[in-house]
Write a protein that holds these residues in place. Structure first.
Motif: not given
Length: 430
Positions: A93-107
């Motif tokens: 859940x978002x309580x234990x997993x956070x993702x950097x807002x400035x991370x690049x996405x693979x398409x």
């Protein structure tokens, strides 16, 4: 209390999963700082195997886990990985997993380009990429045209960003005689996954700084190994990111003073996957013995690993380039039963002895390993938990490795089971 960085000291696949799981149980926050879903860890907990690609090891233990800005993220692969672990009973859940807002996405276009270029490369020039789009995504990042996690939160700005991206990629596709990609296709691809990713979005650097100042224990985990580093590895047969310990700072948004201890995970022999130089590779019965006994297949790719003798030259070099304080020596038990064991202690290059791996691709291909031969041991080391349980020749082997690489053994792993470990120094209590 120390903050610890875990790096692979060879070409990856050193058995980091077991060690990062052991360390993550002691950590408050676990941070993944580079790479993509082409590499990861296998954790074995109470007999159950968890295969991680993007997710930090802490999620299995319910620890706060962060995917840092240095990681390139395939959003659909991340969603699938979360679902796969939840099917195994791991609540994410978002309580234990956070993702950097400035991370690049693979398409999807990154995956397609990755495969197109690798397949079109002439024999002898293939990199050995997993074709998962990691390299092209990093290219777009440094080319300043990437779509990032934060862009999913403002879909109205996406069309202009997509147009900029496609100006580059469609020119390549035209040159390859391929059909161009429409902006709508990329927009729809991102829109379909945005709501599943955004709940995890975070200013990672800010959150990690607060945790550090509050005295939390941080564990930084990388993927692959230092010899696949884009600068310090066997270029061009490397990955597309920096894999040395210094990237933990840049890839998480914290400064280098946040790192207190660097643990280098080191296999008691040497393996690598993909193409590229491998001075101690054994394409014979020894290589077959090591590969079979060591179950040398990639965690996320299933590719068979190339196997060879321990190379003290490259590990000593990684001790320098990653500032390693101590190593965790793994898979010692794979060497059980050999009559003799060789260790590479230097190279010969064009008639001259050298004590480093040269940066030149041509020179790397020409180096000839110089070996020392040690007696093997017939007794089993598997499952040993104290030095007293090890055969005398195994202890001598470990001590000689320490001397040759210039770093002490902090932990010695004698099987995939987490408790089968001889602890010399706990990195968190440096």
């Amino acid at each position: 209390m120390a903050n610890v960085v875990v790096v692979g000291s060879q070409w990856g696949d050193e058995g980091k999963g077991k060690l990062v799981d052991w360390l993550s149980e002691q950590a408050d926050v676990v941070v993944r700082f580079q790479g993509g879903h082409n590499a990861g860890h296998t954790l074995v907990i109470d007999g159950t195997s968890y295969k991680l690609a993007l997710l930090p090891s802490g999620v299995v233990r319910g620890k706060l886990s962060v995917i840092g800005n240095g990681v390139v993220i395939d959003p659909h692969a991340l969603v699938a990985e979360i679902a796969r672990l939840e099917a195994q009973g791991v609540k994410i859940s978002p309580e234990i997993l956070r993702v950097a807002d400035n991370a690049t996405l693979i398409l999807s276009l990154h995956r397609e380009l990755d495969a197109l270029r690798e397949d079109a490369s002439p024999a002898g020039t293939k990199i050995g990429t997993t074709k998962r789009g990691i390299g092209p995504a990093y290219e777009d990042k440094v080319g300043r045209r990437a779509i990032r996690v934060m862009d999913l939160a403002n879909m109205s700005t996406l069309p202009a960003k997509i147009d900029r991206l496609l100006t580059h990629h469609n020119a390549i596709l035209r040159g390859l005689g391929r059909e161009e990609i429409t902006a709508d296709a990329i927009y729809n691809e991102l829109e379909s996954v945005a709501d599943q990713i955004l709940p995890y979005m975070e200013k990672a650097w800010y959150m990690l700084d607060k945790a550090r100042r509050a005295g939390k224990r941080l564990l930084f985990e990388g993927a692959q190994g230092a010899l696949l580093d884009n600068d310090h590895g066997t270029y061009p047969f490397v990955t597309s990111s920096n894999t040395v310990a210094g990237q933990a700072a840049a890839g998480s948004g914290l400064g280098p003073n946040s790192i207190d201890y660097v643990l280098g995970i080191t296999k008691a022999y040497t393996t690598r996957v993909g193409e590229g130089p491998f001075p101690t590779e054994q394409q014979n019965e020894i290589g077959e013995f090591l590969g079979t006994k060591g179950h040398e297949f990639g965690t996320n790719t299933g590719r068979r690993r190339r196997c060879g003798w321990f190379d003290a030259v490259i590990v000593r070099q990684t001790v320098c380039t990653s500032g390693i304080n101590g190593i965790a020596l793994t898979k010692l038990d794979v060497l059980d039963g050999l009559d003799e064991i060789k260790i590479c202690v230097g190279y010969e290059l064009d008639g001259e002895r050298i004590d480093y791996l040269p940066a030149s691709q041509g020179a790397q291909a020409r180096v000839v390993p110089i070996y020392e031969t040690l007696p093997g041991w017939k007794e089993s080391t598997r499952g040993a938990r104290t030095w007293a349980e090890l055969p005398a020749q195994a202890v001598k082997y470990v001590r000689h490795v320490e001397e040759l690489i210039g770093a002490p053994v902090a932990l010695l792993s004698t099987s995939p089971e987490r408790d089968d470990t001889i602890l010399v120094q706990n990195p968190f209590q440096d």
